[in-house]
Design a protein around this motif. Sequence first.
Motif, PDB file in Angstrom:
ATOM      1  N   PHE A 200       8.737  -8.720  44.941  1.00 10.47           N
ATOM      2  CA  PHE A 200       8.858  -6.984  46.261  1.00 10.47           C
ATOM      3  C   PHE A 200       7.605  -8.533  46.856  1.00 10.47           C
ATOM      4  N   PHE A 201       6.699  -8.168  46.072  1.00  6.10           N
ATOM      5  CA  PHE A 201       5.341  -8.795  47.161  1.00  6.10           C
ATOM      6  C   PHE A 201       5.544 -10.150  47.572  1.00  6.10           C
ATOM      7  N   GLU A 202       6.489 -10.706  46.671  1.00  9.11           N
ATOM      8  CA  GLU A 202       7.145 -12.178  46.938  1.00  9.11           C
ATOM      9  C   GLU A 202       7.766 -12.330  48.785  1.00  9.11           C
ATOM     10  N   ARG A 203       8.642 -11.024  48.765  1.00  7.64           N
ATOM     11  CA  ARG A 203       9.165 -10.873  50.237  1.00  7.64           C
ATOM     12  C   ARG A 203       7.876 -10.222  51.382  1.00  7.64           C
ATOM     13  N   VAL A 204       6.989  -9.487  50.500  1.00  8.72           N
ATOM     14  CA  VAL A 204       6.074  -8.749  52.034  1.00  8.72           C
ATOM     15  C   VAL A 204       5.728 -10.115  52.428  1.00  8.72           C
ATOM     16  N   HIS A 205       5.548 -10.168  53.496  1.00  8.77           N
ATOM     17  CA  HIS A 205       4.721 -10.917  54.679  1.00  8.77           C
ATOM     18  C   HIS A 205       3.377 -11.741  54.448  1.00  8.77           C
ATOM     19  N   HIS A 206       3.288 -12.281  54.318  1.00  6.69           N
ATOM     20  CA  HIS A 206       1.712 -12.815  53.894  1.00  6.69           C
ATOM     21  C   HIS A 206       0.150 -12.583  54.359  1.00  6.69           C
ATOM     22  N   ILE A 228       3.373   3.101  54.795  1.00  4.85           N
ATOM     23  CA  ILE A 228       2.702   1.999  55.541  1.00  4.85           C
ATOM     24  C   ILE A 228       3.898   1.425  55.738  1.00  4.85           C
ATOM     25  N   GLU A 229       3.489   0.817  57.179  1.00  3.04           N
ATOM     26  CA  GLU A 229       4.700  -0.069  57.726  1.00  3.04           C
ATOM     27  C   GLU A 229       4.106  -1.567  57.486  1.00  3.04           C
ATOM     28  N   HIS A 230       5.276  -2.184  57.347  1.00  5.14           N
ATOM     29  CA  HIS A 230       4.030  -3.747  57.374  1.00  5.14           C
ATOM     30  C   HIS A 230       6.021  -5.110  57.524  1.00  5.14           C
ATOM     31  N   ARG A 231       6.072  -5.657  57.357  1.00  2.00           N
ATOM     32  CA  ARG A 231       7.249  -6.559  57.453  1.00  2.00           C
ATOM     33  C   ARG A 231       7.494  -7.416  55.639  1.00  2.00           C
ATOM     34  N   ILE A 232       8.419  -8.074  56.224  1.00  2.00           N
ATOM     35  CA  ILE A 232       8.760  -8.178  55.220  1.00  2.00           C
ATOM     36  C   ILE A 232       9.894  -9.598  55.578  1.00  2.00           C
ATOM     37  N   GLU A 239      12.691 -12.217  59.549  1.00  2.00           N
ATOM     38  CA  GLU A 239      11.398 -11.251  59.496  1.00  2.00           C
ATOM     39  C   GLU A 239      11.872  -9.828  59.672  1.00  2.00           C
ATOM     40  N   ARG A 240      11.794  -8.782  59.112  1.00  2.00           N
ATOM     41  CA  ARG A 240      12.342  -7.084  59.199  1.00  2.00           C
ATOM     42  C   ARG A 240      10.831  -6.310  58.925  1.00  2.00           C
ATOM     43  N   ILE A 241      11.020  -5.638  59.620  1.00  2.00           N
ATOM     44  CA  ILE A 241      10.146  -4.668  59.559  1.00  2.00           C
ATOM     45  C   ILE A 241      10.521  -3.347  58.881  1.00  2.00           C
ATOM     46  N   VAL A 242       9.496  -2.906  58.105  1.00  2.00           N
ATOM     47  CA  VAL A 242      10.271  -1.285  57.019  1.00  2.00           C
ATOM     48  C   VAL A 242       8.893  -0.580  57.217  1.00  2.00           C
ATOM     49  N   LEU A 243       9.622   0.987  56.968  1.00  2.00           N
ATOM     50  CA  LEU A 243       8.421   1.460  56.572  1.00  2.00           C
ATOM     51  C   LEU A 243       8.553   2.085  55.360  1.00  2.00           C
ATOM     52  N   GLU A 244       7.384   2.576  54.349  1.00  2.00           N
ATOM     53  CA  GLU A 244       7.560   2.649  52.858  1.00  2.00           C
ATOM     54  C   GLU A 244       6.638   4.263  52.697  1.00  2.00           C
ATOM     55  N   HIS A 245       7.512   5.383  52.461  1.00  2.00           N
ATOM     56  CA  HIS A 245       6.771   6.280  51.982  1.00  2.00           C
ATOM     57  C   HIS A 245       7.262   6.443  50.514  1.00  2.00           C
ATOM     58  N   ALA A 246       6.157   7.236  50.080  1.00  2.00           N
ATOM     59  CA  ALA A 246       6.158   7.607  48.514  1.00  2.00           C
ATOM     60  C   ALA A 246       5.122   8.382  48.262  1.00  2.00           C
ATOM     61  N   GLU A 247       5.139   8.938  46.922  1.00  2.00           N
ATOM     62  CA  GLU A 247       4.888   9.584  46.613  1.00  2.00           C
ATOM     63  C   GLU A 247       4.437   9.687  44.376  1.00  2.00           C
ATOM     64  N   ILE A 248       3.196  10.196  43.780  1.00  2.00           N
ATOM     65  CA  ILE A 248       2.858   9.952  42.778  1.00  2.00           C
ATOM     66  C   ILE A 248       3.087  10.789  41.865  1.00  2.00           C
TER      67      ILE A 248
END
Length: 298
Positions: A200-206, A228-232, A239-248
């Motif tokens: 996953f982190f390998e694909r996240v934009h540096h 969070i919104e970030h690039r991959i 490059e793509r832009i993704v939006l992530e949401h999560a609950e713990i």
Amino acid sequence: MKPKDSPSKKTPDSSHCRNTENGFQTKDMDTPIILDWIGLGIVRLDRDFRVTHLNSEAADLLGKTREELTGKGISLVVPESVRDNLTNKLRSALDEGSDLSIENFFPEPVNLWLSFRCRPVGDGLIIAIQDVTEKRQAEEALQRSHSILSQAEQKAHLGAWDIEFSNLDNVNSNPLRWTEEVYRIFGYEPGSVEVTNDLFFERVHHEDRQKVSEAVAEALSDGRNYSIEHRIVRPDGSERIVLEHAEITFDEERKPLRMIGTVQDITDRKTAEEALLESEERFRTLADNISQLAWMAD
């Protein structure tokens, strides 16, 4: 004085009395010793696949009476739609001396999915028959739900993921799972790679890795939702832009147990928003210029 002969003890006839894990204890299996309350249909076949014994549960499941089935060949007992497949499987089990498990749908008048678990015994086969209709219907419903969910994910470019925290000392070592659409969002065919946090982190934009790591750490420490919104960067370099949401979810001691989230590819939306902003900016510029020209003309 000649001692009296002690009464000889009868040795049980092993051919008549047997204990087996199938629950049969007598050679005469057409007796109450075949327990109807076990909830399984029990059938005994000889080497020619003729029904030699069965309990009432088996007769009910097959839609006939015990009298109608006893002595009949299995090919006359089962419907034509399953006959060849079942008899071939039974022959293989008998010839190879191996257990067999098979499920078939029996049409009207039975209209049930039946499971046949077979075991070679002596000169024939013991078959345990069970109604598995509800199980098959549940599996089919689950498959339909999965198909619908997969289609919905593809249309919305939205996938789901989760992590179970078994190692809090090294968060990245915990197993990560993706739905099929997450694979596609990240540029992979579903199931084509092993999913890990390192991947996953390998694909996240540096340039975005630090803020993603910090967002995850804050969510774990403060119990806040992860958003969070970030690039991959996909394997092909796009490059793509993704939006992530999560609950713990946490245990009673506030230790994280699981993180369940979604990721959505919002590249097209962001591109459209940027195009709209540029269009609005050009319009404002044009409007200002027109106003200035009008003023100069006056």
